[in-house]
Design a protein around this motif. Structure first.
Motif, PDB file in Angstrom:
ATOM      1  N   ASP A   1       2.493  37.126   2.869  1.00  0.00           N
ATOM      2  CA  ASP A   1       3.095  38.192   2.095  1.00  0.00           C
ATOM      3  C   ASP A   1       4.163  37.665   1.153  1.00  0.00           C
ATOM      4  OD1 ASP A   1       4.365  37.717   4.506  1.00  0.00           O
ATOM      5  OD2 ASP A   1       3.696  39.631   5.334  1.00  0.00           O
ATOM      6  N   GLN A   2       4.383  36.336   1.177  1.00  0.00           N
ATOM      7  CA  GLN A   2       5.419  35.777   0.337  1.00  0.00           C
ATOM      8  C   GLN A   2       4.778  34.874  -0.716  1.00  0.00           C
ATOM      9  OE1 GLN A   2       8.379  36.771   2.625  1.00  0.00           O
ATOM     10  NE2 GLN A   2       8.379  37.442   0.551  1.00  0.00           N
ATOM     11  N   ALA A   3       5.284  34.965  -1.953  1.00  0.00           N
ATOM     12  CA  ALA A   3       4.757  34.061  -2.973  1.00  0.00           C
ATOM     13  C   ALA A   3       5.350  32.661  -2.744  1.00  0.00           C
ATOM     14  CB  ALA A   3       5.152  34.571  -4.344  1.00  0.00           C
ATOM     15  N   LEU A   4       4.606  31.623  -3.132  1.00  0.00           N
ATOM     16  CA  LEU A   4       5.125  30.261  -2.993  1.00  0.00           C
ATOM     17  C   LEU A   4       6.054  29.957  -4.173  1.00  0.00           C
ATOM     18  CD1 LEU A   4       1.937  28.378  -1.797  1.00  0.00           C
ATOM     19  CD2 LEU A   4       3.733  29.457  -0.455  1.00  0.00           C
ATOM     20  N   VAL A   5       7.184  29.356  -3.889  1.00  0.00           N
ATOM     21  CA  VAL A   5       8.152  29.030  -4.941  1.00  0.00           C
ATOM     22  C   VAL A   5       8.537  27.550  -4.827  1.00  0.00           C
ATOM     23  CG1 VAL A   5       9.108  31.360  -5.090  1.00  0.00           C
ATOM     24  CG2 VAL A   5      10.054  29.745  -3.454  1.00  0.00           C
ATOM     25  N   PRO A   6       9.016  26.952  -5.934  1.00  0.00           N
ATOM     26  CA  PRO A   6       9.419  25.538  -5.838  1.00  0.00           C
ATOM     27  C   PRO A   6      10.630  25.395  -4.908  1.00  0.00           C
ATOM     28  CG  PRO A   6       9.287  26.273  -8.117  1.00  0.00           C
ATOM     29  CD  PRO A   6       9.182  27.492  -7.271  1.00  0.00           C
ATOM     30  N   LEU A   7      10.528  24.433  -4.019  1.00  0.00           N
ATOM     31  CA  LEU A   7      11.585  24.253  -3.012  1.00  0.00           C
ATOM     32  C   LEU A   7      11.977  22.800  -2.927  1.00  0.00           C
ATOM     33  CD1 LEU A   7       9.978  26.107  -0.004  1.00  0.00           C
ATOM     34  CD2 LEU A   7      11.888  26.906  -1.370  1.00  0.00           C
ATOM     35  N   ASP A   8      13.227  22.584  -2.527  1.00  0.00           N
ATOM     36  CA  ASP A   8      13.700  21.234  -2.249  1.00  0.00           C
ATOM     37  C   ASP A   8      13.543  21.009  -0.743  1.00  0.00           C
ATOM     38  OD1 ASP A   8      14.995  18.916  -1.893  1.00  0.00           O
ATOM     39  OD2 ASP A   8      16.981  19.622  -2.559  1.00  0.00           O
ATOM     40  N   VAL A   9      12.650  20.084  -0.350  1.00  0.00           N
ATOM     41  CA  VAL A   9      12.422  19.895   1.087  1.00  0.00           C
ATOM     42  C   VAL A   9      13.668  19.369   1.790  1.00  0.00           C
ATOM     43  CG1 VAL A   9       9.918  19.627   1.020  1.00  0.00           C
ATOM     44  CG2 VAL A   9      11.369  17.629   0.759  1.00  0.00           C
ATOM     45  N   ASN A  10      14.531  18.651   1.050  1.00  0.00           N
ATOM     46  CA  ASN A  10      15.765  18.163   1.679  1.00  0.00           C
ATOM     47  C   ASN A  10      16.616  19.331   2.157  1.00  0.00           C
ATOM     48  OD1 ASN A  10      15.027  15.560   1.240  1.00  0.00           O
ATOM     49  ND2 ASN A  10      16.163  15.348  -0.673  1.00  0.00           N
ATOM     50  N   GLU A  11      16.587  20.412   1.361  1.00  0.00           N
ATOM     51  CA  GLU A  11      17.350  21.583   1.756  1.00  0.00           C
ATOM     52  C   GLU A  11      16.724  22.220   2.995  1.00  0.00           C
ATOM     53  OE1 GLU A  11      18.513  25.269  -0.932  1.00  0.00           O
ATOM     54  OE2 GLU A  11      18.944  23.277  -1.748  1.00  0.00           O
ATOM     55  N   VAL A  12      15.378  22.238   3.011  1.00  0.00           N
ATOM     56  CA  VAL A  12      14.673  22.792   4.174  1.00  0.00           C
ATOM     57  C   VAL A  12      15.058  22.012   5.435  1.00  0.00           C
ATOM     58  CG1 VAL A  12      12.411  23.143   5.229  1.00  0.00           C
ATOM     59  CG2 VAL A  12      12.734  23.639   2.798  1.00  0.00           C
ATOM     60  N   VAL A  13      15.100  20.667   5.296  1.00  0.00           N
ATOM     61  CA  VAL A  13      15.453  19.827   6.444  1.00  0.00           C
ATOM     62  C   VAL A  13      16.879  20.137   6.904  1.00  0.00           C
ATOM     63  CG1 VAL A  13      15.939  17.446   7.138  1.00  0.00           C
ATOM     64  CG2 VAL A  13      13.849  17.974   5.863  1.00  0.00           C
ATOM     65  N   ARG A  14      17.807  20.221   5.935  1.00  0.00           N
ATOM     66  CA  ARG A  14      19.207  20.504   6.310  1.00  0.00           C
ATOM     67  C   ARG A  14      19.337  21.873   6.965  1.00  0.00           C
ATOM     68  NH1 ARG A  14      20.688  17.213   1.613  1.00  0.00           N
ATOM     69  NH2 ARG A  14      20.146  18.980   0.294  1.00  0.00           N
ATOM     70  N   ASP A  15      18.610  22.875   6.419  1.00  0.00           N
ATOM     71  CA  ASP A  15      18.669  24.218   7.010  1.00  0.00           C
ATOM     72  C   ASP A  15      18.156  24.199   8.444  1.00  0.00           C
ATOM     73  OD1 ASP A  15      19.647  25.160   4.686  1.00  0.00           O
ATOM     74  OD2 ASP A  15      17.800  26.149   4.010  1.00  0.00           O
ATOM     75  N   ALA A  16      17.027  23.481   8.651  1.00  0.00           N
ATOM     76  CA  ALA A  16      16.445  23.449  10.000  1.00  0.00           C
ATOM     77  C   ALA A  16      17.411  22.790  10.974  1.00  0.00           C
ATOM     78  CB  ALA A  16      15.108  22.722   9.975  1.00  0.00           C
ATOM     79  N   LEU A  17      18.152  21.768  10.490  1.00  0.00           N
ATOM     80  CA  LEU A  17      19.150  21.128  11.365  1.00  0.00           C
ATOM     81  C   LEU A  17      20.290  22.090  11.681  1.00  0.00           C
ATOM     82  CD1 LEU A  17      19.440  17.437  10.169  1.00  0.00           C
ATOM     83  CD2 LEU A  17      18.747  18.272  12.423  1.00  0.00           C
ATOM     84  N   ASP A  18      20.680  22.900  10.675  1.00  0.00           N
ATOM     85  CA  ASP A  18      21.732  23.896  10.922  1.00  0.00           C
ATOM     86  C   ASP A  18      21.292  24.887  11.988  1.00  0.00           C
ATOM     87  OD1 ASP A  18      23.475  22.847   9.199  1.00  0.00           O
ATOM     88  OD2 ASP A  18      23.123  24.276   7.557  1.00  0.00           O
ATOM     89  N   ILE A  19      20.033  25.367  11.824  1.00  0.00           N
ATOM     90  CA  ILE A  19      19.529  26.386  12.751  1.00  0.00           C
ATOM     91  C   ILE A  19      19.530  25.855  14.186  1.00  0.00           C
ATOM     92  CG2 ILE A  19      17.466  27.710  13.398  1.00  0.00           C
ATOM     93  CD1 ILE A  19      16.696  27.690  10.413  1.00  0.00           C
ATOM     94  N   THR A  20      19.219  24.551  14.336  1.00  0.00           N
ATOM     95  CA  THR A  20      19.052  24.009  15.687  1.00  0.00           C
ATOM     96  C   THR A  20      20.311  23.302  16.195  1.00  0.00           C
ATOM     97  OG1 THR A  20      18.129  22.033  14.647  1.00  0.00           O
ATOM     98  CG2 THR A  20      16.557  23.640  15.458  1.00  0.00           C
ATOM     99  N   GLN A  21      21.408  23.431  15.440  1.00  0.00           N
ATOM    100  CA  GLN A  21      22.601  22.636  15.749  1.00  0.00           C
ATOM    101  C   GLN A  21      23.075  22.748  17.202  1.00  0.00           C
ATOM    102  OE1 GLN A  21      25.722  22.421  12.922  1.00  0.00           O
ATOM    103  NE2 GLN A  21      27.315  22.577  14.480  1.00  0.00           N
ATOM    104  N   SER A  22      23.064  23.982  17.751  1.00  0.00           N
ATOM    105  CA  SER A  22      23.590  24.133  19.116  1.00  0.00           C
ATOM    106  C   SER A  22      22.773  23.287  20.086  1.00  0.00           C
ATOM    107  CB  SER A  22      23.571  25.602  19.526  1.00  0.00           C
ATOM    108  OG  SER A  22      22.239  26.030  19.645  1.00  0.00           O
TER     109      SER A  22
END
Ligand SMILES: Nc1ncnc2c1ncn2[C@@H]1O[C@H](COP(=O)(O)OP(=O)(O)OP(=O)(O)O)[C@@H](O)[C@H]1O
Ligand SMILES: [Mg+2]
Length: 495
Positions: free
Chosen positions: A198-219
């Motif tokens: 349901d979401q259109a694909l958009v240009p993304l920076d994978v480095n940001e994705v990696v950093r976000d995933a680390l934030d989410i899992t920080q605990s």
């Protein structure tokens, strides 16, 4: 090559294969050659003698030929006496047998390689087929569950609007919460089928994705290990990489799954390294841990849905979802692991072109509805259409309910309606057909399509099908009422 029982890494000595020496003559002609004067023979045949070969004058060379191909040569040289015709015959026989042995070794190697390739292709096919079959089953189950959850959630939310008593409200909230959690599980099931989009694909920076995933899992990698006195080191090696075309939430989910698995594999601590790089024009993301690793048997099954070694805590959906997400992005995923040696997952994604997708227009939420609408609700499941009707009626709208698309089309042609809400998957006449028929009669009447599946269509495609809005089951009461209120407002503001 082995010499005296030791591996011999020296390059074999190579003779030129043309123009130099008698070897070249035999290789070219494929015929044996015997001479009593090496130098004179070279001169007579117009080739240069090989340096260092002139010390012996008697020369005998036979080709190693098998199936019309010359694979090599056997050469005898001597200073003492000429070679005889009988010796030439003997050497030819030897050469013939040697060539046969050589060519069957080659055949064997080719066959082994072909079998290997075949087995790999079959593995890939079986995995894809297994995922497809399970995906189909999951999306069938998801569809049925969505219908059930639609009535549970709808009824609970309707009751919450009427009931005042705190104890009853609390119980209703538990039912509402459970239905929403159920919907979340259904969504997880649908993730690894290709149906949800349901979401259109958009240009993304994978480095940001990696950093976000680390934030989410920080605990999980910071606070929790520290509190247990365990050392976990997390390192990132983020290269400069071009954008990928993707869905940020999905890619974050994929990375989060890989990180959580890596942490689960290092209960006594260790190192987690996340890296990104441009490899052969594709973007590679690697997640490497120094954890327990996997046996080959486990490694072969990690992407299977419901495969887990974590007992009841694991659903075994993490990696199959990740696999689904990465394939949807046109990428691939590979795993390297040995027991006790840690694990590395490598994702490879195609680089995206830099065309940003247009963000979907948000539905403005403002003042309450001012006008009662006549709504036509079409769904083949009686409990679902009843709950939708009740929701609409609770907001003061009038509703006609029908269970069949054909009937709905006839009814719409006969009577005026302000809004049509139709299920997508119905026997005989589908929601798409209802939508098109409605637009043929009255193009201005909005059509809402309700579906248990995510619908893989862009806004333009939806409009071409005559659908103004897609609502995904289980429906949230507020979502329906806001969309309907928007229709009512546009009616009031219309001339
Ligand atoms: N980094 C890793 N190291 C060792 N084993 C792993 C690693 N990643 C996955 N596995 C193995 O693959 C299995 C499947 O992983 P998957 O993420 O699909 O499910 P899960 O982690 O068991 O459950 P869920 O992610 O749904 O909670 C795991 O149970 C584990 O045995
Ligand atoms: Mg997992």
């Amino acid at each position: 090559r082995i010499r005296d029982g030791v591996r011999d890494d020296h390059e074999p000595r190579r003779y030129p294969t043309s123009g130099v020496g008698l070897v070249a003559v035999v290789l070219e002609s494929g015929r044996p050659l015997r001479t009593d004067d090496y130098a004179a023979e070279c001169a007579g045949r117009g080739v240069k003698p090989v340096a260092g070969a002139l010390d012996m004058r008697y020369w005998l060379g036979v080709p190693l030929s098998a199936r019309d191909r010359v694979l090599g040569m056997l050469v005898l040289r001597s200073n003492e006496r000429p070679f005889t015709e009988a010796e030439e015959g003997l050497l030819l026989n030897t050469a013939h047998l040697t060539a046969l042995a050589l060519s069957s070794v080659r055949l064997y190697e080719e066959r082994t390689r072909a079998y290997g390739e075949l087995a790999a292709a079959q593995d890939q096919l079986v995995r894809t087929e297994k995922l497809r079959a399970l995906g189909e089953m999951a999306s069938g189950v998801a569809h049925d569950f969505n219908n059930l959850l639609a009535s549970v959630l709808g009824r609970a939310q309707l009751l919450l609007r009427r009931v005042q008593e705190p104890q009853l409200r609390q119980w209703l909230q538990v039912i509402e919460r459970s239905a929403l959690d159920g919907a979340q599980t259904v969504k997880r099931l649908q993730e690894f089928t290709r149906i949800r989009r349901d979401q259109a694909l958009v240009p993304l920076d994978v480095n940001e994705v990696v950093r976000d995933a680390l934030d989410i899992t920080q605990s999980r990698w910071k606070e929790e290990p520290t509190s247990r006195g365990v050392t976990l080191e997390v390192r990132t090696v983020l290269g400069k990489v071009p954008a990928v075309l993707g869905d940020a939430a999905e890619l974050r989910e994929a990375m989060t799954n890989l990180i959580l698995n890596a942490l689960d594999a290092m209960p006594e601590g260790g190192n987690l390294t996340l890296s990104t790089a441009l490899v052969d024009g594709r973007i590679e993301i690697a997640v490497a841990d120094s954890g327990v690793g996997m046996t080959p048997e486990v490694r072969d099954k990690v992407f299977d849905p419901f495969f887990t070694t974590k007992g009841p805590q694991g659903t075994g959906l993490g990696l199959s979802m990740t696999y689904g997400i990465i394939s949807r992005h046109g990428g691939s995923i590979a795993v390297e692991s040995e027991p006790g040696q840690g694990t590395t997952f490598r994702l490879s994604l195609p680089r995206g072109t830099d065309v940003p997708g247009a963000p979907p227009a948000p539905i403005p939420l403002s003042s309450p509805p001012v006008r009662a609408l006549r709504c036509l609700v079409v769904d083949d499941e009686p409990p679902v259409r009843a709950v939708i009707a009740d929701i609409l009626e609770s907001a003061g709208h009038a509703v006609v309910q029908l269970g069949d698309g054909g009937e709905a089309i006839a009814r719409f042609a006969a009577e005026p309606f302000d809004l049509v809400v139709t299920d997508l998957a119905m026997p005989r006449v589908s929601g798409w057909q209802v939508a098109r028929a409605v637009k043929r009669v009255s193009p201005q009447v909005p059509v809402f399509l309700i579906t248990g599946f995510g619908v893989e269509l862009t806004a333009e495609e939806r409009r071409a099908h005559g659908v103004d809005l897609v609502l995904v089951k289980p429906l949230q009461i507020e979502e329906i009422l806001e969309a309907v209120a928007e229709v009512a407002r546009s009616h009031t503001s219309a001339p």
